[in-house]
Design a protein around this motif. Structure first.
Motif: not given
Length: 186
Positions: A22-23, A25, A27, A53, A62, A99, A148, A151, A153, A185
């Motif tokens: 799990d991440y 993110v 942006y 994610l 997400s 993914e 990605t 880390a 993307s 990430r």
């Protein structure tokens, strides 16, 4: 036979879950809106936010929270960062997707989801666009893809309006918003 298939499926799911991570993110990037009634209406701006994610690689969810700033009236396509009167929009979305790891540290994902867009504020403007002329919330659906490397993307997202934005003007009933974001990430 059914028990064997169920056991195999359970082992597959548990194995996939054990490799998932799990991440969060963060942006940011340029965005623009095009009226679904007239492609001549072009509202540039920018967006930033954070989303999770959950379950990558493989199938993931997400949920996210973002901010968008878009001009009120059609504007030059080359100026995403500007001082023109704008909409300030809070975007709450939830996407689902898949993914796929291409090679170690390089993956690609595809997603689709739904969004609630809430207009936080509208700058003063000479066109008399305010909360008397627009709805303060609207719904949309989105889809996109991301690639990605480690880390970092690059994400491309298209958000298509399901409900109207302007109360009295059919020509600006809803928008398609496109975004190209750089994401990190952590």
């Amino acid at each position: 036979m059914t028990k064997i298939i169920n056991i195999i499926l359970l082992m597959f799911v548990l194995n996939a879950y054990s490799y998932s991570q799990d991440y969060a993110v963060a942006y940011f990037g340029p965005t623009y809106a095009i009226s679904n009634a007239s492609e001549k209406v072009y509202l540039p701006g920018y967006n930033f936010g954070i989303h999770a994610l959950l379950g990558v690689p493989g199938f993931f969810m997400s949920p996210g929270l973002g901010y968008q700033k878009l001009t009120l009236v059609s504007h030059d396509k080359q100026h995403f960062f500007h001082h023109e009167p704008s909409f300030h929009i809070l975007n709450i979305n939830n996407d689902a997707g898949v993914e796929y790891v291409i090679i170690r540290n390089l993956s690609i994902r595809f997603f689709v989801g739904a969004s609630l867009n809430y207009v936080l504020s509208i700058d003063e403007n000479t066109n008399n666009i305010d909360f008397n002329s627009i709805y303060d919330a609207n719904f949309s659906w989105d889809f996109g893809m991301g690639i990605t490397f480690k880390a970092i993307s690059l994400e491309y997202k298209i958000d298509k309006g399901l409900t109207g934005v302007y109360k009295d003007n059919y020509n600006y009933s809803n928008f398609t918003i496109k975004s190209l974001n750089l994401a990190f990430r952590f």
